[in-house]
Write an enzyme that holds these catalytic residues in place. Structure first.
Site, PDB file in Angstrom:
ATOM      1  N   TYR D 143       0.827  -1.205   0.000  1.00  8.90           N
ATOM      2  CA  TYR D 143       0.000   0.000   0.000  1.00  8.90           C
ATOM      3  C   TYR D 143       0.862   1.257   0.000  1.00  8.90           C
ATOM      4  CZ  TYR D 143      -4.198  -2.787   1.181  1.00  8.90           C
ATOM      5  OH  TYR D 143      -5.252  -3.676   1.170  1.00  8.90           O
ATOM      6  N   LYS D 173      -1.154  -8.121  -2.402  1.00 10.40           N
ATOM      7  CA  LYS D 173      -2.507  -7.550  -2.339  1.00 10.40           C
ATOM      8  C   LYS D 173      -2.373  -6.053  -2.548  1.00 10.40           C
ATOM      9  CE  LYS D 173      -6.522  -7.230   0.689  1.00 10.40           C
ATOM     10  NZ  LYS D 173      -6.641  -6.798   2.086  1.00 10.40           N
TER      11      LYS D 173
END
Lengths: 261, 261, 261, 261, 261
Positions: D143, D173
């Site tokens: 992220y 992810k």
């Protein structure tokens, strides 16, 4: 443990000789006689102190000949006056090393109220666990220090004493604030730990003995004294006088006579 | 330990050759001859120095052929001049590695008065414990440094020397401040540890020899000299002159004659 | 160790293929062909490079099929360009893991002059000890970086090279500053460690070959090249040309002919 | 390892159920039904998800009955929204503990671009080594976060994906930024690691399914979905629809029919 | 573990006696009677509390005689009110030491929202792993604290409770905010962990009992009470009243009669 504590006490009380000023204050506390640590070790033995308080350096280089003669409280942390910033005295000696050096107890200073309080509490917490694992008593110098902290307030000293109890100290060394009446609350706050008052700068014999007397009367278990002994011209006489108060229950006047013999 | 200390001394005194400037100052201290470390190692052997002082890199890559010929003081921490901020020299070599490299002693610098003083005192404290566990002597570079610190004050140097003693150093390396009269207080503050003065920038022979002479007279046990030897056009003569003062009790004038042979 | 070093060299010199840009610069250095690391691994093998330089991720996921075909220098630290603040590249892989991944050497970057210099020197110091314990050579990316640091100054590069030597590096990777005359001082400052120049952004063949040629002439032992190979439309030809200079002592003009075949 | 990865996939693709919002967002994401974690675990089983994603607390207190029924991805770090300052999610569970709790993979979030990036990269690096030592796959939440970072830029997401690959992640992810055309570059940047898109806040079914469809078309290997399932009134229908796209190659329209049955 | 939890509960509920105020608030919470910890330990036994909550110091120096009579929850972290800066209570006792001291559970405070939240979450995470390894239940003091944090908001308390669940706490101690209606959401957020409310400053019996009653009605499993017991002139009567509500399902009025006997 009880037994080990008693090795440092005479009928539950004690008089310790402090010689850890070299790191904290530098050699300015010494004169041409006392800069030679052999002289002070000699006093420790002759004065039959319950213990001498040392940083590891002096223990390594001078204490060997005094083993079994002068019990040793090894101070595990310390700092110089040169160091800037908020009060923090790092750990400089392990419990293990202290044991190898023949220590009968270990000591550590926490400056309660310092921004580094948490760090010192953590270091002390580990020392407490290790030392007690070996049955070694632990002395906590409980010194309030920092912005907005009144180091001489009886309430603040009582808090420091209580915090030291809660942290598992066997002995608590604290500054005496000359609040003869109020100081018993500090003693009570220390619970069943042994509270000792710290000495301080050299002053006249009467003043020293009055402090010791009042503190004993307030319930403390003893005193750690340094400069007022080895900076004195009559170190063994002042020692006798302090011991007369601590162990013999003498008055200040009675004790003063021992100095003026 | 006493024996191990003596391996680095000649009748209680010593002259060490410093070659740890590459990390601290960069190659600017070197010329086309001295940039080749083999040249300086050769001097160390020919000059029969009590020890050479190295960072681990030079020890790894050059010292092997001089093992058993030139005793080794391995400097365990260091920094570059490029590093900004307050003085801190991190530990760069373990005691274990120093032993594998054949070290006869280990060294560490503490900048007393730096905001990082506590960190350096902690690192040194561990090194002291480890090194002494193996019977390896410990040299402490005791350098006052920081805001409000007068690095040349005799009192400050005395404090640094005393702090080094309290921390368990066997040898203490300190800057000489040319206070010929006052420096004995620095020596006394070091107690029974061996005090050595650091060399410094290249200067003329008379100046160097006067410093060494005055310091020896003030009671120091020796000198760690580097640039004034290997930047000299007569490195072995200056070495002989220094040794004549340190070991032979010669005057500056007598020693100078050895240079001007 | 000498033998291990030679596994990464051809007659004392070497040409390494760098593929660690993905972490440092992101995928912007890649195109639709080179984003597939298989392509670059293929080049490494076909070009017969002395080693490929990788972060652990590519080593884990792509290098297995090239073991024993392309020697591996595992870069142990790195950072992204997204990270703010002063230059610090944390250690991301242990020496142990590097060995399991088949590494023939390990690499680490120190940004000399960064406020985090001490942290990187400490991390590298541990890596040096561990890697050499296993006989694994150590490559130090010696990069000056920070406020007031002139990254292209020959003196600064010489200092970085010397610091790397003092820290125990076997190979030193450094930026070439096009100071054809002065760069020999950088080489000399690296002592008996092997100095390699880093490649850089894609540029034309003549420029690349001139840099390699001048650096070799100044005494460096080799070059680590990446973008100028795998971003080239003629990667194997440019590889041949570089090798002709590094190993064959060819001139820029002679080498250029290999590109324009 | 390949086998272990496949335990979390169906023909190379996967749909994970995320239930780690309790720590990250607090109970506000839950209603009176979903605040009871048993309800969501039941959905995980009935929906036949490839795995459920949990912090250790829910794994300790709820997962035992679902072992061997619902594969477990244990999230090893996390933070609350209450914590001030720059993004950092500390490690809260060891790999060892995760294994004891029956984890089939472990997860960790790095906020690339945060001033704490180095700290998270270091923590993740150790986790990668430990987990892979046990053959446990590693999922990296990649992220981008911080001043001057555009979290929705395709180039930034591609960099995060590439950094994750370089760090040794098996699964990555990442947030999907609705750049249907450009997202393939993000997929390619992840190399041969499996790229999954994160779900997000509850939205309407068509929107969710369109995102999943476009991402799959761009090359991602699956989706981690949470709120859009268990906040839905038709959680198993939306699950079927997502799976129809991910595993069955259905269009958004075909999948929507499964919701509106 | 279930069994161990039940050792601290009576039919799933509990009333704990808190005596950890000495470190947190200092001796000002005590009077001449309660400064003597023996008095409070006596109350703990006579009042048949499910457990007493202590810092290690009191456990070391007073609890031995109460082993097997008063179960012990050892608080592993704490701080003084003297410490400046953002809320952080360092770990002061290991799980190992707690076990040696006879602890039946260990406790830790996290100040959610403090800049030190991550540090406390990490310390707690290790404690959770160690304690559960030994089958020892873990109590988390879940206290929101910091800039912009409303410590009395039901949503904030619910978040703290949920975070505690996600971190693996068995018992969660939280402040009660007198939101009788909304507090059930806090209880639900704690999932299947046992939620306890903290006591607070001394107030009148009716107020205390109303709080306990409302909290129990909202679904909490018990209360940790200190000052309202041992600062009371009728400590055992107030204890009976609290227990009548917690265990006996009595109304405030019925319980008040037990105080006014």
């Amino acid at each position: 443990m009880e037994h080990k504590l008693n090795d440092l006490l005479t009928k539950g009380r004690g008089v310790f000789l402090a010689l850890d000023q070299g790191l904290e204050h530098g050699p300015k506390d010494f004169n041409l006689q006392t800069i030679n640590s052999e002289y002070v070790f000699h006093l420790a033995k002759e004065g039959n102190f319950n213990a001498i308080i040392l940083q590891k350096g002096l223990a390594i280089r001078y204490h060997e000949n005094y083993r079994y003669k002068v019990p040793l409280i090894l101070k595990l942390n310390g700092k110089t006056k040169m160091s800037p910033g908020d009060a923090y005295a790092p750990q400089l000696c392990t419990v293990n090393k202290a044991i190898k050096l023949g220590a009968d107890a270990v000591g550590y200073t926490i400056y309660f109220g310092s921004p580094h309080e948490a760090l010192m509490m953590k270091e002390f917490a580990k020392i407490e666990e290790e030392a007690h694992e070996y049955g070694l008593p632990v002395v906590l110098w409980a010194y309030p220090r920092g912005h907005g902290i009144d180091e001489n307030s009886t309430d603040t000293l009582a808090y420091a004493a209580r915090a030291a109890l809660e942290l598992g100290a066997d002995f608590i060394k604290i500054k005496y604030n000359n609040d003869a009446k109020g100081f018993n609350w500090v003693v009570k706050s220390a619970g069943n730990a042994k509270l000792f008052i710290a000495g301080g700068e050299k002053t006249d014999a009467k003043h020293v003995l009055t402090e010791v007397h009042d503190a004993i009367k307030a319930g403390v278990s003893g005193v750690a004294i340094g400069r007022n002994v080895w900076q004195s011209e009559q170190p063994l006489k002042i020692t006798d006088a302090v011991k007369a108060i601590v162990f013999g229950g003498k008055t200040v006047e009675q004790a003063l006579k021992l100095v003026k013999r």
